[in-house]
Write a protein that holds these residues in place. Structure first.
Motif, PDB file in Angstrom:
ATOM      1  N   LEU A 139       0.839  -1.189   0.000  1.00 45.99           N
ATOM      2  CA  LEU A 139       0.000   0.000   0.000  1.00 45.99           C
ATOM      3  C   LEU A 139       0.870   1.234   0.000  1.00 45.99           C
ATOM      4  O   LEU A 139       1.797   1.350   0.786  1.00 45.99           O
ATOM      5  CB  LEU A 139      -0.897   0.019   1.244  1.00 45.99           C
ATOM      6  CG  LEU A 139      -1.947  -1.067   1.317  1.00 45.99           C
ATOM      7  CD1 LEU A 139      -2.658  -1.018   2.655  1.00 45.99           C
ATOM      8  CD2 LEU A 139      -2.946  -0.913   0.195  1.00 45.99           C
ATOM      9  N   LEU A 168      -7.152  -1.244  -1.115  1.00 40.55           N
ATOM     10  CA  LEU A 168      -7.829  -1.089   0.177  1.00 40.55           C
ATOM     11  C   LEU A 168      -8.794  -2.226   0.493  1.00 40.55           C
ATOM     12  O   LEU A 168      -9.102  -2.466   1.665  1.00 40.55           O
ATOM     13  CB  LEU A 168      -8.566   0.248   0.224  1.00 40.55           C
ATOM     14  CG  LEU A 168      -7.684   1.495   0.175  1.00 40.55           C
ATOM     15  CD1 LEU A 168      -8.538   2.746   0.169  1.00 40.55           C
ATOM     16  CD2 LEU A 168      -6.691   1.523   1.322  1.00 40.55           C
ATOM     17  N   LEU A 214      -3.119   3.543   7.739  1.00 41.00           N
ATOM     18  CA  LEU A 214      -4.080   2.789   6.922  1.00 41.00           C
ATOM     19  C   LEU A 214      -5.479   2.913   7.507  1.00 41.00           C
ATOM     20  O   LEU A 214      -6.455   3.088   6.777  1.00 41.00           O
ATOM     21  CB  LEU A 214      -3.679   1.317   6.817  1.00 41.00           C
ATOM     22  CG  LEU A 214      -4.655   0.430   6.035  1.00 41.00           C
ATOM     23  CD1 LEU A 214      -4.895   0.970   4.629  1.00 41.00           C
ATOM     24  CD2 LEU A 214      -4.166  -0.995   5.993  1.00 41.00           C
ATOM     25  N   GLN A 238      -6.871   6.130   6.489  1.00 44.03           N
ATOM     26  CA  GLN A 238      -7.271   6.124   5.083  1.00 44.03           C
ATOM     27  C   GLN A 238      -8.634   5.467   4.910  1.00 44.03           C
ATOM     28  O   GLN A 238      -9.487   5.977   4.182  1.00 44.03           O
ATOM     29  CB  GLN A 238      -6.236   5.392   4.223  1.00 44.03           C
ATOM     30  CG  GLN A 238      -5.048   6.225   3.880  1.00 44.03           C
ATOM     31  CD  GLN A 238      -4.217   5.597   2.781  1.00 44.03           C
ATOM     32  OE1 GLN A 238      -4.199   4.377   2.622  1.00 44.03           O
ATOM     33  NE2 GLN A 238      -3.540   6.413   2.020  1.00 44.03           N
ATOM     34  N   LEU A 239      -8.841   4.350   5.594  1.00 42.66           N
ATOM     35  CA  LEU A 239     -10.135   3.675   5.503  1.00 42.66           C
ATOM     36  C   LEU A 239     -11.245   4.566   6.040  1.00 42.66           C
ATOM     37  O   LEU A 239     -12.319   4.670   5.440  1.00 42.66           O
ATOM     38  CB  LEU A 239     -10.100   2.351   6.278  1.00 42.66           C
ATOM     39  CG  LEU A 239      -9.097   1.296   5.801  1.00 42.66           C
ATOM     40  CD1 LEU A 239      -9.147   0.076   6.717  1.00 42.66           C
ATOM     41  CD2 LEU A 239      -9.319   0.924   4.359  1.00 42.66           C
TER      42      LEU A 239
END
Length: 124
Positions: free
Chosen positions: A8, A36, A109, A112-113
């Protein structure tokens, strides 16, 4: 043949720029969706979602597998499988210390989600 998950490319969340436009604002590119999706899929299991919650909310920023396993009515190998899935999805990091493994969340991460799913309520 082993499964290799793509690396990623995380955006620097400290740069003051949003990492991803929310899905309510624009369609995400296929490449981004492919990168993702494994994280969302990993969180789609109730046990993994609970494990992620325990890891992310650990008071010291990390938690020992010895504290995670007793919280479930599952065998150690089953918990290890779920933790491996979270690790492979890029949601957590793990560090072995002696006979125990300690888990830490990967906040970039997770952010980001979260930003991808952020939806503004209509004003009115």
């Amino acid at each position: 043949m082993s499964k290799q998950t793509p690396e990623l490319n995380l955006v620097d969340l400290n740069a003051g720029q949003p990492c991803c436009a929310p899905i309510s604002e624009q369609r995400i590119p296929a490449e981004t969706a492919a990168l993702l999706a494994p994280a969302f899929k990993a969180l789609g299991d109730p046990v993994r979602l609970q494990l992620m919650s325990m890891i992310a909310s650990a008071p010291d920023g990390e938690i020992c597998v010895c504290d995670l396993t007793p919280a479930f009515d599952l065998t150690g190998p089953t918990i290890s499988h779920h933790l491996k899935t979270l690790r492979e999805a890029g949601l957590v990091d793990a560090e072995r210390r002696g006979t125990w493994v300690y888990y830490r969340p990967r906040p970039a991460l997770i952010a980001q989600l979260a930003s991808l799913l952020a939806v503004q309520a209509p004003v009115g």
